[in-house]
Design a protein around this motif. Structure first.
Motif, PDB file in Angstrom:
ATOM      1  N   ASN A 144       0.134   9.661  -5.402  1.00 39.43           N
ATOM      2  CA  ASN A 144       0.269  11.076  -5.054  1.00 39.43           C
ATOM      3  C   ASN A 144       1.355  11.786  -5.858  1.00 39.43           C
ATOM      4  OD1 ASN A 144      -1.780  10.990  -3.147  1.00 39.43           O
ATOM      5  ND2 ASN A 144      -0.386  10.523  -1.446  1.00 39.43           N
ATOM      6  N   ARG A 166      -5.336   9.000   2.703  1.00 38.27           N
ATOM      7  CA  ARG A 166      -3.966   9.471   2.451  1.00 38.27           C
ATOM      8  C   ARG A 166      -3.742   9.933   1.019  1.00 38.27           C
ATOM      9  NH1 ARG A 166       0.052   4.996   4.496  1.00 38.27           N
ATOM     10  NH2 ARG A 166       1.547   6.645   3.904  1.00 38.27           N
ATOM     11  N   LEU A 167      -4.763   9.857   0.200  1.00 39.56           N
ATOM     12  CA  LEU A 167      -4.625  10.266  -1.197  1.00 39.56           C
ATOM     13  C   LEU A 167      -4.873  11.770  -1.330  1.00 39.56           C
ATOM     14  CD1 LEU A 167      -6.407   7.291  -2.974  1.00 39.56           C
ATOM     15  CD2 LEU A 167      -3.951   7.644  -2.631  1.00 39.56           C
ATOM     16  N   ASP A 181       0.825  -1.213   0.000  1.00 39.45           N
ATOM     17  CA  ASP A 181       0.000   0.000   0.000  1.00 39.45           C
ATOM     18  C   ASP A 181       0.853   1.254   0.000  1.00 39.45           C
ATOM     19  OD1 ASP A 181      -2.053  -1.797   0.162  1.00 39.45           O
ATOM     20  OD2 ASP A 181      -2.661  -1.279   2.213  1.00 39.45           O
ATOM     21  N   GLU A 182       1.976   1.231   0.714  1.00 35.26           N
ATOM     22  CA  GLU A 182       2.831   2.413   0.804  1.00 35.26           C
ATOM     23  C   GLU A 182       3.333   2.826  -0.575  1.00 35.26           C
ATOM     24  OE1 GLU A 182       3.447   4.365   3.420  1.00 35.26           O
ATOM     25  OE2 GLU A 182       2.019   3.143   4.536  1.00 35.26           O
ATOM     26  N   ILE A 219      -6.588   3.918   3.030  1.00 37.31           N
ATOM     27  CA  ILE A 219      -5.805   4.330   1.863  1.00 37.31           C
ATOM     28  C   ILE A 219      -6.367   5.630   1.289  1.00 37.31           C
ATOM     29  CG2 ILE A 219      -5.210   3.722  -0.517  1.00 37.31           C
ATOM     30  CD1 ILE A 219      -5.202   0.763   0.394  1.00 37.31           C
ATOM     31  N   VAL A 266     -10.305   3.309  -4.956  1.00 35.46           N
ATOM     32  CA  VAL A 266      -9.584   2.278  -4.205  1.00 35.46           C
ATOM     33  C   VAL A 266     -10.439   1.021  -4.195  1.00 35.46           C
ATOM     34  CG1 VAL A 266      -8.552   1.624  -2.006  1.00 35.46           C
ATOM     35  CG2 VAL A 266      -8.502   4.022  -2.731  1.00 35.46           C
ATOM     36  N   ILE A 274       0.365   4.275  -2.658  1.00 36.49           N
ATOM     37  CA  ILE A 274      -0.025   5.625  -2.246  1.00 36.49           C
ATOM     38  C   ILE A 274       1.006   6.645  -2.721  1.00 36.49           C
ATOM     39  CG2 ILE A 274      -0.353   7.118  -0.234  1.00 36.49           C
ATOM     40  CD1 ILE A 274      -1.485   4.572   1.197  1.00 36.49           C
TER      41      ILE A 274
END
Length: 481
Positions: A405, A429-430, A397-398, A426, A415, A401
């Motif tokens: 971005n 954090r977008l 996921d890191e 998730i 997502v 993301i």
């Protein structure tokens, strides 16, 4: 032949001052179906003057009454639903089912802002805490004034409803320029406005291109606010023009939206959402999820499923039953997408998407999935506005993301995850204005629409969309002794 050589000013069609005309094309038959005036700065002067004359009475019209007018506009569009959908489909090239959905969205938008107009009336004059003993305060909202509205060609009637409905609910008068590429459905709005009983000058509709209408409208000193949806280069010019006089702007601009897929996502749902995000309206939408970031465990299966779905698409006549995807809106747009496909070949990008049988006529392009595209690729970073999907595998996921971005744009994202809580984590954090988790790109009238970064300024829809056309006013008084 549709001849659009007049401008709608003061509730009447008047001859345009422009001599130049632009052809209107049917993008499936590649045939001229009419002509539209290029427009002239003198047309803008006349429309702005009409809007300014109408402003005092319209801003003083009770909010509930303005809501009744908006309800009447919705009813007028609904009464023309079938004919308008066919007209829009023929003018824009989108399948008839999509044109029907556009019209339904527009009708719902006018009805929503009818309720917002009534709610605004109830908000007016509400007591507000003064914060100082011996004083009282009330809060009011005034219309910003005469607004200039400019909309693109990809969603006729929808983009205009998102601007016209809240502006009218707020008590603003408008000068509206629809796209010169798809003016036919928007032109019908003039008939609806008259039937809805709006006073002369409240809505003025100008046909023309950027040089004939768009630029002089954005520079006009009689406009108090601008709302523009379209490309970034033009949006920047509108913003520069609005700087003279320090006039506010709302800008809904480009996008290069990601769709992030975790390893536990449902494959069938994911494939459906990917296809809808890149092939709806032939990919001609600012929110198109054109960057696919998929966990490496699911990547190969998802790539194969997308290729199979793209190969099964049925491009065809917009009005024909069973058509999945229509042509692009113009030869210019088709050529733009084809230049990106040629660039993909030069960059050595990899695609295994089978060729789709395209009709012999029409501005069609073959849908394409490019696998494992590097983030440095222009196809990964630039808005293409066609059915072209770029994909990358991610380890976790890191990484997804971070790659999502890493973009100049921040309009929207999707997502897809097996765990709804993980999907929402998730999404939080977008760096985008709208995220859909495990669902289609829904944008009902009460929601919010707009982006971060270079995707624009401000929001449309919801109460925020109404507030964009209002100036808050606080009145503080010393208490009577």
């Amino acid at each position: 032949m549709h001849v659009l050589n007049e401008q709608f000013i003061d509730n009447a069609w008047v001859d345009s001052h422009a001599e130049a005309r632009l052809p209107l094309l049917d993008p499936f038959h590649e045939a001229v179906i009419g002509e539209v005036t290029r427009g002239d700065p003198l047309d803008v002067d006349a429309a702005v003057a009409a809007a300014r004359r109408a402003l005092p009475d319209w801003r003083d019209t009770p909010e509930a009454r303005r809501g009744e007018h908006l309800e009447a506009i919705a009813a007028g569009l609904e009464a023309r639903r079938e004919g308008l959908a066919e007209l829009s489909s023929r003018n824009s090239g989108k399948p008839l089912a999509e044109a029907h959905q556009d019209l339904d969205d527009a009708i719902a938008c006018y009805r929503y802002y009818a309720t917002q107009a009534r709610a605004l009336g109830k908000r007016q004059g509400q007591a507000d805490a003064s914060g100082i003993e011996g004083f009282s305060a009330r809060r009011y909202w005034d219309p910003v004034g005469v607004v200039g509205l400019i909309t693109p060609w990809n969603f006729p009637l929808v983009s205009s409803a998102w601007k016209l409905a809240p502006a009218l609910a707020a008590g603003c008068t408008v000068v509206f320029k629809p796209s010169e590429v798809t003016p036919l459905p928007e032109r019908v709005l003039a008939e609806v406005v008259i039937e809805a009983g709006l006073p002369p000058g409240v809505v003025n509709l100008l046909h023309g291109d950027g040089e004939g209408i768009g630029a002089p409208l954005s520079r006009h000193p009689g406009i108090d606010k601008f709302s523009f949806t379209g490309s970034n280069p033009v949006g920047e010019k509108v913003m520069q023009a609005a700087a003279s006089g320090v006039r506010p702007v709302s800008l809904e601009l480009g996008g290069k939206s990601p769709i992030l897929v975790t390893e536990d996502a449902d494959l069938e749902l994911t494939c459906d959402l990917v296809m809808a995000g890149i092939c709806y309206n032939a990919g001609q939408m600012c929110s198109a999820t054109s960057r696919l970031l998929v966990h490496e465990r699911l990547a190969d299966d998802l790539y194969a499923a997308i290729d199979a779905e793209m190969a099964a698409l049925r491009p065809g006549a917009p009005l024909a039953e069973g058509t999945d995807m229509g042509p692009l809106v113009s030869a210019m747009q088709r050529d733009r997408v084809q230049r990106y496909l040629a660039l993909a070949d030069r960059e050595g990008l990899h695609s295994e998407t089978p060729a789709v049988a395209l009709p012999e006529q029409g501005f069609f392009v073959t849908p394409r999935l490019y696998r494992d595209v590097p983030p440095s690729s222009r196809l990964w970073r630039e808005e293409i506005f066609g059915p072209v999907l770029c994909a990358r595998r991610v380890a976790d996921d890191e990484e997804a993301i971070a790659l999502a971005n890493d973009s100049d744009f921040g309009l929207a994202a999707t997502v897809v995850a097996g765990d709804p809580d993980r999907a929402e984590a998730i999404a939080r954090r977008l760096e985008v204005g709208n995220v859909w988790c495990n669902c289609d790109q829904v944008a009902p009238p009460h929601s919010s629409w707009g982006g971060m970064k270079r995707s624009g300024i401000g929001r449309e829809l919801g109460q925020t969309g109404l507030d964009a056309y209002l100036e808050p006013k606080r009145i503080t008084c010393r208490a009577a002794t």
